[in-house]
Design an enzyme around this catalytic site. Sequence first.
Site, mmCIF file in Angstrom:
data_model
loop_
_atom_site.group_PDB
_atom_site.id
_atom_site.type_symbol
_atom_site.label_atom_id
_atom_site.label_comp_id
_atom_site.label_asym_id
_atom_site.label_seq_id
_atom_site.Cartn_x
_atom_site.Cartn_y
_atom_site.Cartn_z
ATOM 1 N N ASP A 1 -43.193 -28.736 -60.898
ATOM 2 C CA ASP A 1 -42.792 -29.688 -59.865
ATOM 3 C C ASP A 1 -42.403 -31.031 -60.462
ATOM 4 O O ASP A 1 -43.245 -31.769 -60.972
ATOM 5 C CB ASP A 1 -43.930 -29.881 -58.858
ATOM 6 N N ASP B 1 -34.639 -32.645 -57.396
ATOM 7 C CA ASP B 1 -36.006 -32.166 -57.199
ATOM 8 C C ASP B 1 -36.075 -30.664 -57.441
ATOM 9 O O ASP B 1 -35.239 -29.908 -56.948
ATOM 10 C CB ASP B 1 -36.451 -32.503 -55.776
#
Length: 475
Positions: free
Chosen positions: A144, A349
């Site tokens: 992440d 992202d």
Amino acid sequence: MAEHLLSLCCCSLLLLFMVVGVAGKEEKIVLYLQKVGLGEERASQYCLPKRSRREKGATILEVKHHSSCTTSFSTREDKLMKIIESDNSRISSLYHRIKNFDSRSPKTVLSESQIPITSGAKLQTLNYIVSIKLGNNEMTVIVDTGSDLTWVQCQPCSSCYNQQDPIFNPSTSQSYQQIPCNSPTCSSVQIATGISSFCGSDQPSCNYSFSYGDGSHTSGVLGWEQIDLAGTIIDGFVFGCGQSNYGLFGGTSGLMGLGRTQLSLISQTIFQFGGIFSYCLPPREYDSSGSLVLGGDPSIFKNNTPVSYTRMILDPPESPFYFLNLTGISIGAVALQASGFYNGKVLIDSGTAITRLVPSIYIALRDEFMRQFSEYLVAPGYSILDTCFNLAGLREVSIPTMKFVFEGGVEVDVDVNGMFYYVKEDASQVCLALASLTYEDEVGIIGNYQQKNLRVIYDTLGSRLGFAEETCGWL
């Protein structure tokens, strides 16, 4: 070879054989479709990422799609709805955190000791996983870039979700140490997160707690432990030992934080890897691998085009996120005109699936794509995906190319794998895999669906981000 091909066919509902073709002035690519079997997508027996190695000072970890080990979706529609719900929760959390960082100090840089704990929201679908060793225990964690704290579930576990690997037991590790409550590390984390003194009631441990806004949360104690990244050993790695965790984390052990601040794995391994990491995401959700490379030697990559770098926007400077300046988009040979490009700040992202664009840019993209794709039947929209087509019964379609342009003239072609999402198994409802934001002043997000078959290189010390085309697989 024939038996291998047959086994692949039996595991897939819809295989996409994609070959780049030339139409006009390289305005389109040809997508070949072939329906090869019936039945549900199946999780591979080799679903966990196990391969890793060191090469030329870098660490290479195999990346798998989270869905490789998941068979919980009854239909593709059910799966897509879960993706959208997960994305919406994550985006809401991201925007909340971005606003918090913007409001903390308009243009004032925090001291180096103020380390934000942040993480992504509702990690259920379209996330990517790698394997690491923590205290000599193998852990499968979600990658992440929107997170800083690396955490895993730990014993004693007061409330934990089911995971595939054994839960980490710090009492059996000779290299584990709890971080004391009165330590500078604990104080800096607490100041940065806005949490007042939060110490254990029966021992001076440094506790942490984080809720994601969608009901998911992790809490526990901060500790130092030895982490093994394909043979690269880092002692005294700061991580979260989660003793109460809730959410749809998909059977993983926890999360690997690759954000920009000092608490992230990238900052904690600055002397080993120079603050550089890159990934190439698996093009398919099943029976497909990619790679996460820690370190910056470009000779390791298998890119087909040179790496082009664009500037990271450090605004606010203490933010954990990676912002870029999107200056344009082309559909085919047509450069879009939209007011949103005048302030084209976007977040790239790894945990968000579907790219979101401000309304002025999305509307221009949608209308031009529809104009160039007008020979095909239109299908009803699906949730936030409002540009859909009926491609049932077709063997091939000619698709307009899509190109993102970032500051410095860096052009990134969106791979055909990242163009469409197949709502229906028979391709009767195929949707453009991008969506519009609600307001023009929101920050756009480049999601992982549009990052397939790209080598994306994060140079945190150089404050730049690079792109190169690469057929993603295990290096």
